[in-house]
Design an enzyme around this catalytic site. Structure first.
Site, PDB file in Angstrom:
ATOM      1  N   ASN A 182       0.875  -1.168   0.000  1.00 37.22           N
ATOM      2  CA  ASN A 182       0.000   0.000   0.000  1.00 37.22           C
ATOM      3  C   ASN A 182       0.914   1.219   0.000  1.00 37.22           C
ATOM      4  O   ASN A 182       1.411   1.631   1.045  1.00 37.22           O
ATOM      5  CB  ASN A 182      -0.893  -0.042   1.243  1.00 37.22           C
ATOM      6  CG  ASN A 182      -1.836   1.150   1.320  1.00 37.22           C
ATOM      7  OD1 ASN A 182      -1.780   2.069   0.500  1.00 37.22           O
ATOM      8  ND2 ASN A 182      -2.696   1.137   2.326  1.00 37.22           N
TER       9      ASN A 182
ATOM     10  N   ARG B 267      -2.407  -2.030  -3.526  1.00 34.58           N
ATOM     11  CA  ARG B 267      -3.620  -1.244  -3.288  1.00 34.58           C
ATOM     12  C   ARG B 267      -3.526   0.019  -4.133  1.00 34.58           C
ATOM     13  O   ARG B 267      -2.588   0.799  -3.989  1.00 34.58           O
ATOM     14  CB  ARG B 267      -3.739  -0.871  -1.821  1.00 34.58           C
ATOM     15  CG  ARG B 267      -4.917   0.063  -1.576  1.00 34.58           C
ATOM     16  CD  ARG B 267      -5.066   0.401  -0.097  1.00 34.58           C
ATOM     17  NE  ARG B 267      -6.260   1.199   0.109  1.00 34.58           N
ATOM     18  CZ  ARG B 267      -6.245   2.418   0.643  1.00 34.58           C
ATOM     19  NH1 ARG B 267      -5.118   2.985   1.021  1.00 34.58           N
ATOM     20  NH2 ARG B 267      -7.375   3.087   0.798  1.00 34.58           N
TER      21      ARG B 267
ATOM     22  N   HIS C  18     -12.535   2.816   0.054  1.00 30.56           N
ATOM     23  CA  HIS C  18     -12.572   1.761   1.090  1.00 30.56           C
ATOM     24  C   HIS C  18     -13.326   0.525   0.579  1.00 30.56           C
ATOM     25  O   HIS C  18     -13.804  -0.281   1.361  1.00 30.56           O
ATOM     26  CB  HIS C  18     -13.288   2.210   2.384  1.00 30.56           C
ATOM     27  CG  HIS C  18     -12.577   3.249   3.182  1.00 30.56           C
ATOM     28  ND1 HIS C  18     -13.258   4.161   3.989  1.00 30.56           N
ATOM     29  CD2 HIS C  18     -11.274   3.543   3.326  1.00 30.56           C
ATOM     30  CE1 HIS C  18     -12.402   4.959   4.583  1.00 30.56           C
ATOM     31  NE2 HIS C  18     -11.170   4.609   4.201  1.00 30.56           N
TER      32      HIS C  18
ATOM     33  N   ARG D 134     -10.847  15.029   8.019  1.00 26.41           N
ATOM     34  CA  ARG D 134     -11.685  15.485   6.907  1.00 26.41           C
ATOM     35  C   ARG D 134     -13.069  15.857   7.414  1.00 26.41           C
ATOM     36  O   ARG D 134     -13.643  15.172   8.262  1.00 26.41           O
ATOM     37  CB  ARG D 134     -11.845  14.387   5.854  1.00 26.41           C
ATOM     38  CG  ARG D 134     -10.545  13.984   5.186  1.00 26.41           C
ATOM     39  CD  ARG D 134     -10.832  13.035   4.013  1.00 26.41           C
ATOM     40  NE  ARG D 134      -9.632  12.385   3.549  1.00 26.41           N
ATOM     41  CZ  ARG D 134      -9.487  11.048   3.473  1.00 26.41           C
ATOM     42  NH1 ARG D 134     -10.472  10.238   3.803  1.00 26.41           N
ATOM     43  NH2 ARG D 134      -8.355  10.552   3.054  1.00 26.41           N
TER      44      ARG D 134
ATOM     45  N   GLU E  16      -7.903  -5.540   5.086  1.00 21.59           N
ATOM     46  CA  GLU E  16      -7.736  -5.153   3.691  1.00 21.59           C
ATOM     47  C   GLU E  16      -6.564  -5.880   3.037  1.00 21.59           C
ATOM     48  O   GLU E  16      -6.622  -6.225   1.859  1.00 21.59           O
ATOM     49  CB  GLU E  16      -7.537  -3.634   3.596  1.00 21.59           C
ATOM     50  CG  GLU E  16      -8.820  -2.884   3.902  1.00 21.59           C
ATOM     51  CD  GLU E  16      -8.613  -1.383   4.022  1.00 21.59           C
ATOM     52  OE1 GLU E  16      -8.299  -0.933   5.148  1.00 21.59           O
ATOM     53  OE2 GLU E  16      -8.764  -0.671   3.032  1.00 21.59           O
TER      54      GLU E  16
END
Ligand code: ADP
Length: 395
Positions: free
Chosen positions: A22, A88, A176, A237, A380
């Site tokens: 990733n 990813r 996601h 965020r 993940e």
């Protein structure tokens, strides 16, 4: 061929692992994992890429550092029989609805998506290039947007002029997705029911937060949009704001559009409201009587309820509400607050089950509840490794 009679592996190193990468702009997370058993041989993060001060100069050097660390841990990448590298990739744009074997054409299409994900895709591209150089095994790209690539048009479309939207590929992509897909499947396993029969709302609450509505294993709505900024309140965020805010801040506070973008992505959310983005700290301060932290918690939960209600309406019915990722898996007060007052809609948690600490997938609603509430750990890396292995097995 995988058969249910296959005996469990006793010697994991005889199974060929997948290296999951990733790659962000300045960090490289890695995990070496056997897709079938989930056995993790090694994992870690190389940080401060390209930032000077002793950090690696680029992703190629980061991979070398990773390899050195693996050797230090007694893992020799040449000896383990690496099967593939699974990457990813945050943005798959309108094109990628499935994981793909990386070739020159794929790489150039991912490059073509950089305008849609200027913060994320460049890291993935340099990560892929470095891994291609270093390891002569198949490279598979797994896209964070893929699970949402076939959202119903009504959910994916912004009410903008059609020509402009077409020209700039403006739509709600969602992110996601690897986590939402994995968790939806793991939830069906937990409940012992076919995925195809379930209506689910999945809340992925980590540093980034997103919700999805999943009908029969297929995503029908999600809270993130063109970028990962839309939707829920997150660590730094804002999530949803009035789109008029941008022009207002430009006019009244003299901010440029880049500054507004930075403000909403990096300095808002829990960080903006409570002065800290780590959820544990928000809860600690709230419990100590800090009013800012209390409001941050309340805004976070209010937005979550908003999406749970919206998705209940989109689905028309609900079998299971699922919490996952750092906050979802570890914060009983958030889970309790989200379902508080929703007994009339069939949603509640059993206080004792909700408070119990566990790293296992589990049901936290009372027996016989009309809607099941569950906590299901996401994974993940394993999901990426499995998808990479699946691409290889397709040939
Ligand atoms: P990422 O999105 O980076 O993968 P994680 O899924 O690890 O993030 O989630 C990180 C968030 O989870 C942080 O806000 C962290 O404070 C929160 N978290 C981790 N453990 C707990 C806990 N025990 N209680 C509340 N929040 C937690």
């Amino acid at each position: 061929m995988t058969e249910s009679t296959t005996p469990p592996t006793t010697e994991p190193t005889t199974d060929q692992p997948v290296l999951v990468l990733n790659a962000g702009s300045s960090s490289l997370k890695y995990q070496l994992v056997v897709p079938e058993s989930g056995h993790v041989l090694a994992s870690g993060t190389v940080e401060r890429i390209g930032e000077g001060g002793g950090g690696p100069a680029d992703h190629a050097e980061a991979l070398q550092q990773m390899q050195q660390r693996l050797r230090d841990d007694g893992v020799d990448l040449q000896a383990v029989g690496l099967r593939a590298v699974g990457h990813r990739v945050v943005h798959g744009g309108p094109d990628f609805s499935d994981p793909v074997l990386v070739d020159d054409e794929v790489l150039s299409r991912v490059r073509d998506l950089v305008p849609l994900a200027p913060l994320h895709n460049p890291g993935a591209i340099t990560g892929i290039e470095a891994a291609q150089e270093a390891y002569h095994v198949p490279q598979v790209a797994v896209f964070d947007t893929a699970f949402f690539s076939d959202l119903p048009a009504a959910a994916a479309t912004y009410a903008l002029p059609r020509d402009l939207a077409r020209e700039h590929r403006l739509r709600r992509y969602g992110f996601h997705g690897t986590s939402h897909r994995y968790v939806a499947g793991a939830t069906a396993d937990l409940l012992g029911r076919p995925l195809a029969d379930l209506d689910q709302v999945v809340l992925h609450l980590g540093n980034g937060c997103s919700a999805s509505a999943v009908h029969g294993g297929r995503a029908v709505d999600t809270s993130m949009g063109l970028t990962p900024l839309e939707g829920l309140v997150m660590g730094t965020r804002s999530g949803d704001v009035d789109p008029g805010l941008h022009a207002f801040l430009h006019r009244e506070a003299g901010l440029s559009l880049d500054e507004v973008d930075e403000l909403l992505n990096k300095r808002s959310g829990l960080q903006g409201l409570a002065g800290v983005n780590d959820f544990r700290e928000v809860v600690r301060r709230k419990d100590a009587g800090d009013d800012d932290a209390r409001l941050a918690f309340d805004v976070f939960v209010h937005r979550l309820k908003h999406y749970v209600g919206a998705y209940l309406a989109q689905l028309g019915r609900l079998d299971v509400l699922v919490f996952t990722a750092g906050i979802g898996q570890n914060s009983p007060p958030v889970r309790a607050a989200v379902v508080e007052g929703l007994g009339g809609l069939g949603l509640s948690v059993d206080p004792e089950r909700n408070e119990a600490r566990s790293s296992e997938a589990r049901v936290i609603s009372p027996d016989g509840s009309p809607v099941t509430v569950a906590v299901v750990p996401t994974n993940e890396e394993l999901a990426i490794a499995r998808q990479a292995a699946e691409v290889l097995s397709r040939g």
